[in-house]
Write a protein that holds these residues in place. Structure first.
Motif, mmCIF file in Angstrom:
data_model
loop_
_atom_site.group_PDB
_atom_site.id
_atom_site.type_symbol
_atom_site.label_atom_id
_atom_site.label_comp_id
_atom_site.label_asym_id
_atom_site.label_seq_id
_atom_site.Cartn_x
_atom_site.Cartn_y
_atom_site.Cartn_z
ATOM 1 N N MET A 50 -7.587 1.464 5.657
ATOM 2 C CA MET A 50 -6.448 2.373 5.601
ATOM 3 C C MET A 50 -6.675 3.524 4.629
ATOM 4 O O MET A 50 -5.857 4.423 4.527
ATOM 5 C CB MET A 50 -5.183 1.601 5.207
ATOM 6 C CG MET A 50 -4.746 0.644 6.294
ATOM 7 S SD MET A 50 -3.453 -0.551 5.854
ATOM 8 C CE MET A 50 -2.363 0.301 4.804
ATOM 9 N N GLY A 51 -7.783 3.501 3.897
ATOM 10 C CA GLY A 51 -8.096 4.584 2.983
ATOM 11 C C GLY A 51 -7.739 4.310 1.537
ATOM 12 O O GLY A 51 -7.712 5.222 0.716
ATOM 13 N N CYS A 52 -7.493 3.068 1.205
ATOM 14 C CA CYS A 52 -7.121 2.710 -0.161
ATOM 15 C C CYS A 52 -8.285 2.981 -1.109
ATOM 16 O O CYS A 52 -9.422 2.610 -0.848
ATOM 17 C CB CYS A 52 -6.723 1.237 -0.218
ATOM 18 S SG CYS A 52 -6.171 0.707 -1.843
ATOM 19 N N ALA A 53 -7.984 3.642 -2.220
ATOM 20 C CA ALA A 53 -9.014 3.969 -3.197
ATOM 21 C C ALA A 53 -8.913 3.095 -4.444
ATOM 22 O O ALA A 53 -9.867 2.981 -5.203
ATOM 23 C CB ALA A 53 -8.902 5.434 -3.604
ATOM 24 N N ARG A 54 -7.762 2.446 -4.656
ATOM 25 C CA ARG A 54 -7.548 1.692 -5.878
ATOM 26 C C ARG A 54 -6.567 0.546 -5.605
ATOM 27 O O ARG A 54 -5.562 0.739 -4.941
ATOM 28 C CB ARG A 54 -6.955 2.639 -6.916
ATOM 29 C CG ARG A 54 -6.873 2.136 -8.287
ATOM 30 C CD ARG A 54 -6.381 3.238 -9.180
ATOM 31 N NE ARG A 54 -7.437 4.239 -9.296
ATOM 32 C CZ ARG A 54 -7.390 5.278 -10.082
ATOM 33 N NH1 ARG A 54 -6.323 5.512 -10.796
ATOM 34 N NH2 ARG A 54 -8.378 6.125 -10.155
ATOM 35 N N ALA A 55 -6.888 -0.619 -6.105
ATOM 36 C CA ALA A 55 -5.993 -1.780 -5.952
ATOM 37 C C ALA A 55 -5.729 -2.370 -7.338
ATOM 38 O O ALA A 55 -6.637 -2.461 -8.162
ATOM 39 C CB ALA A 55 -6.615 -2.830 -5.048
ATOM 40 N N PHE A 56 -4.505 -2.751 -7.563
ATOM 41 C CA PHE A 56 -4.104 -3.298 -8.853
ATOM 42 C C PHE A 56 -3.685 -4.760 -8.694
ATOM 43 O O PHE A 56 -2.946 -5.103 -7.784
ATOM 44 C CB PHE A 56 -2.925 -2.507 -9.433
ATOM 45 C CG PHE A 56 -3.248 -1.070 -9.682
ATOM 46 C CD1 PHE A 56 -3.854 -0.673 -10.853
ATOM 47 C CD2 PHE A 56 -2.956 -0.118 -8.723
ATOM 48 C CE1 PHE A 56 -4.155 0.657 -11.080
ATOM 49 C CE2 PHE A 56 -3.250 1.213 -8.939
ATOM 50 C CZ PHE A 56 -3.850 1.604 -10.114
ATOM 51 N N TYR B 258 0.837 -1.200 0.000
ATOM 52 C CA TYR B 258 0.000 0.000 0.000
ATOM 53 C C TYR B 258 0.864 1.240 0.000
ATOM 54 O O TYR B 258 1.835 1.340 0.744
ATOM 55 C CB TYR B 258 -0.910 -0.006 1.239
ATOM 56 C CG TYR B 258 -1.769 1.216 1.363
ATOM 57 C CD1 TYR B 258 -2.724 1.505 0.402
ATOM 58 C CD2 TYR B 258 -1.630 2.084 2.429
ATOM 59 C CE1 TYR B 258 -3.524 2.625 0.512
ATOM 60 C CE2 TYR B 258 -2.428 3.207 2.552
ATOM 61 C CZ TYR B 258 -3.377 3.473 1.584
ATOM 62 O OH TYR B 258 -4.158 4.576 1.689
ATOM 63 N N ASP B 259 0.495 2.200 -0.843
ATOM 64 C CA ASP B 259 1.165 3.493 -0.903
ATOM 65 C C ASP B 259 0.174 4.540 -0.417
ATOM 66 O O ASP B 259 -0.824 4.818 -1.092
ATOM 67 C CB ASP B 259 1.604 3.792 -2.335
ATOM 68 C CG ASP B 259 2.263 5.155 -2.464
ATOM 69 O OD1 ASP B 259 2.809 5.657 -1.462
ATOM 70 O OD2 ASP B 259 2.230 5.720 -3.574
ATOM 71 N N ASP B 260 0.428 5.108 0.759
ATOM 72 C CA ASP B 260 -0.534 6.054 1.328
ATOM 73 C C ASP B 260 -0.551 7.387 0.599
ATOM 74 O O ASP B 260 -1.520 8.129 0.699
ATOM 75 C CB ASP B 260 -0.315 6.245 2.826
ATOM 76 C CG ASP B 260 1.087 6.706 3.175
ATOM 77 O OD1 ASP B 260 1.944 6.755 2.296
ATOM 78 O OD2 ASP B 260 1.312 7.008 4.355
ATOM 79 N N SER C 183 -3.185 3.858 -3.195
ATOM 80 C CA SER C 183 -3.370 2.704 -4.062
ATOM 81 C C SER C 183 -2.534 1.535 -3.555
ATOM 82 O O SER C 183 -1.584 1.718 -2.801
ATOM 83 C CB SER C 183 -3.002 3.046 -5.500
ATOM 84 O OG SER C 183 -1.645 3.422 -5.575
ATOM 85 N N ALA C 184 -2.915 0.347 -3.977
ATOM 86 C CA ALA C 184 -2.231 -0.867 -3.529
ATOM 87 C C ALA C 184 -1.977 -1.781 -4.720
ATOM 88 O O ALA C 184 -2.694 -1.734 -5.720
ATOM 89 C CB ALA C 184 -3.067 -1.593 -2.491
ATOM 90 N N VAL C 185 -0.976 -2.610 -4.574
ATOM 91 C CA VAL C 185 -0.662 -3.640 -5.563
ATOM 92 C C VAL C 185 -0.803 -4.985 -4.879
ATOM 93 O O VAL C 185 -0.235 -5.204 -3.808
ATOM 94 C CB VAL C 185 0.765 -3.463 -6.122
ATOM 95 C CG1 VAL C 185 1.111 -4.597 -7.067
ATOM 96 C CG2 VAL C 185 0.912 -2.125 -6.800
#
Length: 75
Positions: free
Chosen positions: A41-47, A3-5, A9-11
């Motif tokens: 955690m607030g993630c808006a997009r996951a790849f 996760y990148d805050d 977004s997350a991978v």
């Protein structure tokens, strides 16, 4: 899952289970819990790469897949 805050977004890295444990819901449980934690955690997009194995697992958890462009940084 990474996760990148900053970008929110997350991978998702390759998730799978050993053959002797297939069809027990373990892989789905890992993905579902990871996505739940990312959301908190607030993630808006996951790849995730749904074209490599275990694509059936990703499709069963994510339901639909959205194809978008990918960019690569050249060093």
């Amino acid at each position: 899952m990474f996760y990148d805050d900053f970008t929110r977004s997350a991978v998702l890295v390759l998730v799978g289970t050993a053959a002797e444990h297939w069809r027990r819901g373990l892989g789905k449980a890992v993905l579902t819990e990871g996505l739940r934690r990312l959301q908190k955690m607030g993630c808006a997009r996951a790849f995730a790469n749904a074209y490599d194995p275990p694509r059936c697992l990703y499709q069963s958890v994510l339901g639909t897949k959205e194809v978008s462009g990918t960019w690569f940084k050249e060093y």
